[in-house]
Design an enzyme around this catalytic site. Structure first.
Site, PDB file in Angstrom:
ATOM      1  N   THR A   1       5.833  -7.648  -8.748  1.00 17.34           N
ATOM      2  CA  THR A   1       4.818  -7.241  -9.731  1.00 17.34           C
ATOM      3  C   THR A   1       4.263  -8.470 -10.451  1.00 17.34           C
ATOM      4  O   THR A   1       3.050  -8.602 -10.645  1.00 17.34           O
ATOM      5  CB  THR A   1       5.428  -6.243 -10.744  1.00 17.34           C
ATOM      6  OG1 THR A   1       5.804  -5.081 -10.034  1.00 17.34           O
ATOM      7  CG2 THR A   1       4.428  -5.875 -11.837  1.00 17.34           C
TER       8      THR A   1
ATOM      9  N   HIS B   1     -13.663  24.961   7.172  1.00 21.42           N
ATOM     10  CA  HIS B   1     -12.368  24.446   6.709  1.00 21.42           C
ATOM     11  C   HIS B   1     -12.095  24.897   5.281  1.00 21.42           C
ATOM     12  O   HIS B   1     -12.449  24.188   4.335  1.00 21.42           O
ATOM     13  CB  HIS B   1     -12.364  22.916   6.761  1.00 21.42           C
ATOM     14  CG  HIS B   1     -12.389  22.365   8.152  1.00 21.42           C
ATOM     15  ND1 HIS B   1     -11.244  22.072   8.850  1.00 21.42           N
ATOM     16  CD2 HIS B   1     -13.420  22.095   8.982  1.00 21.42           C
ATOM     17  CE1 HIS B   1     -11.561  21.616  10.049  1.00 21.42           C
ATOM     18  NE2 HIS B   1     -12.880  21.623  10.152  1.00 21.42           N
TER      19      HIS B   1
ATOM     20  N   CYS C   1     -11.406  26.226  12.532  1.00 21.92           N
ATOM     21  CA  CYS C   1     -12.396  25.469  13.291  1.00 21.92           C
ATOM     22  C   CYS C   1     -12.095  25.501  14.798  1.00 21.92           C
ATOM     23  O   CYS C   1     -12.353  26.512  15.438  1.00 21.92           O
ATOM     24  CB  CYS C   1     -12.521  24.058  12.725  1.00 21.92           C
ATOM     25  SG  CYS C   1     -14.110  23.317  13.114  1.00 21.92           S
TER      26      CYS C   1
ATOM     27  N   SER D   1       0.853  -1.186   0.000  1.00 17.55           N
ATOM     28  CA  SER D   1       0.000   0.000   0.000  1.00 17.55           C
ATOM     29  C   SER D   1       0.897   1.247   0.000  1.00 17.55           C
ATOM     30  O   SER D   1       2.126   1.129  -0.022  1.00 17.55           O
ATOM     31  CB  SER D   1      -0.912  -0.020   1.223  1.00 17.55           C
ATOM     32  OG  SER D   1      -0.133  -0.119   2.384  1.00 17.55           O
TER      33      SER D   1
ATOM     34  N   LYS E   1      13.743  -5.072  -9.163  1.00 18.64           N
ATOM     35  CA  LYS E   1      13.166  -6.419  -9.196  1.00 18.64           C
ATOM     36  C   LYS E   1      11.693  -6.417  -9.603  1.00 18.64           C
ATOM     37  O   LYS E   1      10.872  -5.701  -9.027  1.00 18.64           O
ATOM     38  CB  LYS E   1      13.289  -7.055  -7.799  1.00 18.64           C
ATOM     39  CG  LYS E   1      14.721  -7.411  -7.443  1.00 18.64           C
ATOM     40  CD  LYS E   1      15.194  -8.498  -8.373  1.00 18.64           C
ATOM     41  CE  LYS E   1      16.526  -9.085  -8.003  1.00 18.64           C
ATOM     42  NZ  LYS E   1      17.016  -9.976  -9.073  1.00 18.64           N
TER      43      LYS E   1
ATOM     44  N   GLU F   1      -9.500  24.774   3.669  1.00 19.18           N
ATOM     45  CA  GLU F   1      -8.549  23.900   2.964  1.00 19.18           C
ATOM     46  C   GLU F   1      -9.241  22.897   2.039  1.00 19.18           C
ATOM     47  O   GLU F   1      -8.654  22.427   1.069  1.00 19.18           O
ATOM     48  CB  GLU F   1      -7.637  23.172   3.966  1.00 19.18           C
ATOM     49  CG  GLU F   1      -8.299  22.147   4.885  1.00 19.18           C
ATOM     50  CD  GLU F   1      -8.828  22.742   6.187  1.00 19.18           C
ATOM     51  OE1 GLU F   1      -9.170  23.943   6.194  1.00 19.18           O
ATOM     52  OE2 GLU F   1      -8.919  21.997   7.184  1.00 19.18           O
TER      53      GLU F   1
ATOM     54  N   VAL G   1      -3.272   9.466  -5.823  1.00 20.36           N
ATOM     55  CA  VAL G   1      -2.717  10.578  -6.585  1.00 20.36           C
ATOM     56  C   VAL G   1      -2.637  10.214  -8.077  1.00 20.36           C
ATOM     57  O   VAL G   1      -2.911  11.042  -8.943  1.00 20.36           O
ATOM     58  CB  VAL G   1      -1.321  10.960  -6.032  1.00 20.36           C
ATOM     59  CG1 VAL G   1      -0.625  11.940  -6.949  1.00 20.36           C
ATOM     60  CG2 VAL G   1      -1.461  11.557  -4.643  1.00 20.36           C
TER      61      VAL G   1
HETATM   62  N1  GLN Z   1     -13.889  19.976  18.161  1.00 19.53           N
HETATM   63  C1  GLN Z   1     -14.445  21.177  17.636  1.00 19.53           C
HETATM   64  C2  GLN Z   1     -15.934  21.029  17.370  1.00 19.53           C
HETATM   65  O1  GLN Z   1     -16.425  19.943  17.275  1.00 19.53           O
HETATM   66  C3  GLN Z   1     -13.717  21.630  16.394  1.00 19.53           C
HETATM   67  C4  GLN Z   1     -13.822  20.693  15.254  1.00 19.53           C
HETATM   68  C5  GLN Z   1     -12.789  20.892  14.189  1.00 19.53           C
HETATM   69  O2  GLN Z   1     -11.770  21.529  14.413  1.00 19.53           O
HETATM   70  N2  GLN Z   1     -13.027  20.350  13.007  1.00 19.53           N
HETATM   71  O3  GLN Z   1     -16.626  22.007  17.242  1.00 19.53           O
END
Ligand code: GLN
Length: 545
Positions: free
Chosen positions: A187, A520, A390, A12, A183, A522, A18
């Site tokens: 595979t 978030h 968060c 793995s 080697k 990201e 990717v």
């Molecule tokens: N633990 C926090 C909550 O549940 C923040 C969660 C997080 O950072 N994703 O609100």
């Protein structure tokens, strides 16, 4: 229906996700309307309840799915938003089969892996790819695992029902230092294993650790693998370790993999029409040119303070989002991973002394909290650019209440039951919830942004939408009670949810960059469309004096 299954062999962690994302990206650029599914052999219904230190990050989709981190790769390499339906686990499959059994849908029958479980898998795949030109399906795990067998069996049956189905098998060719040889035996074994299940791969992509291998050696290896796997040499592709994963699509294009793939998948005439993309015109060529010249870029260091720092995959989307924005800002960004528990224990900030910015990452539970609070205080007092995500926002607010408003026991109900001031509280609709899986405030929610704020400067918009995953929130009744004091002391609530008024963004006046977000960002960053928060954050870091 055009389908491509991607399987893995030997070991793995070969970067199957990717590579799948890279293939999807190339075919997206060619013009396919495609979708990508990840089939996960584990029995969890979704990744939401898994420890990030064990399984890496939980990737949240726009519609609130808590999915495998590979869905994140698929999104970052393409411009597609995938849904929770793009991740199918054995747990989900069995749950559906058993629910049907209880409803009496199979009345009289003995429920078996073949055909009931495999039919369920097939139906789920067909259902999810039917509206697309192409479905790419990555099967998790390694061929030979007991858990993935029903998925492989379903894929074998699909090939019979739907001949426009290809198999790409990804394997590993180890380098033996003592003899200086590569080697192919593992595979060969893995292909044999796959064929014993009834699947003949159409392509083998093999990974090697050696960066520079003499072309002659590569040719010999390809010949050997081809011979043992019933393929021509052309259909054996090598991917050596590359400095950046974002170089893989370019490498595949350069190897003309897309042309070979399309020739097999669709008829020759049509494929000729489609293969208009030249490697040098591809969007990946620009990335490759940039990534080849990073040596001369100005270097900056940034600390991510969190508690899952031992496994970098726990913050995969975050580090990738930073990488995207570093490219956008033309800088070379070095991420320093700082364990908040260490700060808490040593009461020392030595790890943070030479960084130009700090991110307080999201997380759950009380472990490592004090270390994060110490960091926030230090960043606030020294005006170090800081972004809280968060849990990071919640702690920024707690730190402000404790050290500026003087409410010494300000806390979150998540950390303790003993406090008179829960400035961060459990969300109202979480109070009745008893089950843990899939019950947080998940996925896209709107946020209204106040004008003349840092948040507005970043987004240039009064309404945005971002992905969430949390149970706790800034306590609204506390906020109302202390509103004047909060404002007077420079903390601004710059983003709220328009329907519920829940706090989405906080910031501090007269700071270079002091921003906390309840969502978030990201999860919404792409290599071709980096996120404005990280762009702005790194731009601040780059230009601070
Ligand atoms: N633990 C926090 C909550 O549940 C923040 C969660 C997080 O950072 N994703 O609100």
């Amino acid at each position: 229906m055009n389908l491509i299954f991607i399987t893995g062999g030997v070991i793995s962690s070969l970067g199957k996700g990717v590579i799948t994302a890279s293939i999807a990206s190339i075919l997206e650029e060619i013009g396919f309307k495609l979708t990508v599914l990840k089939l996960d052999p584990y029995l969890n219904v979704d990744a939401g309840t898994m420890n990030p230190l064990e399984h890496g990050e939980v990737f949240v989709t726009f519609d609130g799915g808590e999915t495998d981190l590979d869905i994140g790769h698929y999104e970052r390499f393409t411009n597609i938003n995938f849904s929770k339906k793009n991740n199918i686990t054995s747990g989900q499959v069995y749950l559906n089969v058993l629910e049907k059994e209880r409803k009496g849908e199979f009345l009289g029958q003995t429920i078996q892996v073949i055909p009931h479980v495999t039919n369920e898998i097939k139906n789920q795949i067909y259902e999810r790819v039917k509206d697309f030109d192409l479905g790419i399906v990555e099967i998790g795990g390694t061929v030979g695992d007991i858990e993935s067998l029903p998925f492989l069996e379903a894929a074998r049956q699909i090939k019979i029902e739907n001949p426009n189905t290809l198999f790409i098998h990804i394997t590993y060719v180890p380098y033996i230092k003592n003899t200086g040889e590569l080697k192919t035996k593992p595979t060969q074994h893995s292909v044999r294993e796959l064929r014993s299940i009834g699947i003949q791969p159409d392509f083998i992509i093999f990974r090697t650790e050696q960066k520079q291998i003499i072309p002659k050696v590569i040719q010999d290896i390809k010949n050997k693998i081809a011979l043992f796997s019933n393929l021509t040499k052309n259909n054996i592709i090598d991917i050596p370790n590359l400095k950046y994963t974002y170089l893989i699509p370019y490498k595949l294009l350069k190897n003309k993999f897309h042309k070979l793939l399309l020739k097999l998948l669709i008829n020759k005439k049509e494929s000729r029409k489609l293969i208009t993309i030249k490697t040098k015109d591809s969007r990946w060529n620009k990335i490759k040119i940039f990534l080849s010249s990073t040596k001369n870029l100005k270097k900056f260091s940034l600390a991510i303070v969190g508690k899952y720092t031992k496994l970098k995959d726990s913050y995969k989307s975050l580090s990738e989002a930073l990488f995207h924005s570093a490219i956008h800002n033309n800088i070379n960004l070095n991420i320093k991973w700082v364990d908040s528990e260490k700060i808490e224990k040593d009461k020392q900030l030595s790890d943070l002394l030479n960084v130009s910015g700090i991110i307080i990452a999201g997380g759950f539970g009380s472990r490592g909290i004090e270390g994060k609070l110490i960091t926030i205080k230090w960043a606030r007092e020294n005006d170090i650019p800081i972004l809280g995500i968060c849990l990071g926002l919640q702690l920024m607010f707690i730190e402000f209440c404790r050290n500026i408003l003087g409410i010494k026991d300000a806390s979150s109900r998540e950390f303790s039951s003993k406090s008179n001031n829960f400035v961060v509280e459990l969300l109202e609709n979480q109070k009745q919830i008893t089950k843990l899986g899939g019950t947080m405030r998940l996925g896209n929610y709107k946020c209204k942004i106040s004008p003349n704020t840092l948040a507005y400067q970043i987004y240039q918009s009064e309404e945005i939408e971002e992905r969430h995953r949390h149970r706790y929130e800034i306590n609204l009744s506390f906020l109302k009670q202390y509103q004047k004091d909060i404002e007077k002391n420079g903390l601004i609530i710059s983003g709220i949810n328009p329907e519920t008024e829940l706090v989405e963004i906080i910031e501090m006046k007269n700071k270079k960059f002091f921003l906390g977000v309840q969502f978030h960002p990201e999860f919404n960053s792409r290599i071709f469309n980096p996120h404005p928060i990280f762009n702005f954050f790194l731009n601040t870091i780059k230009n601070q004096t």
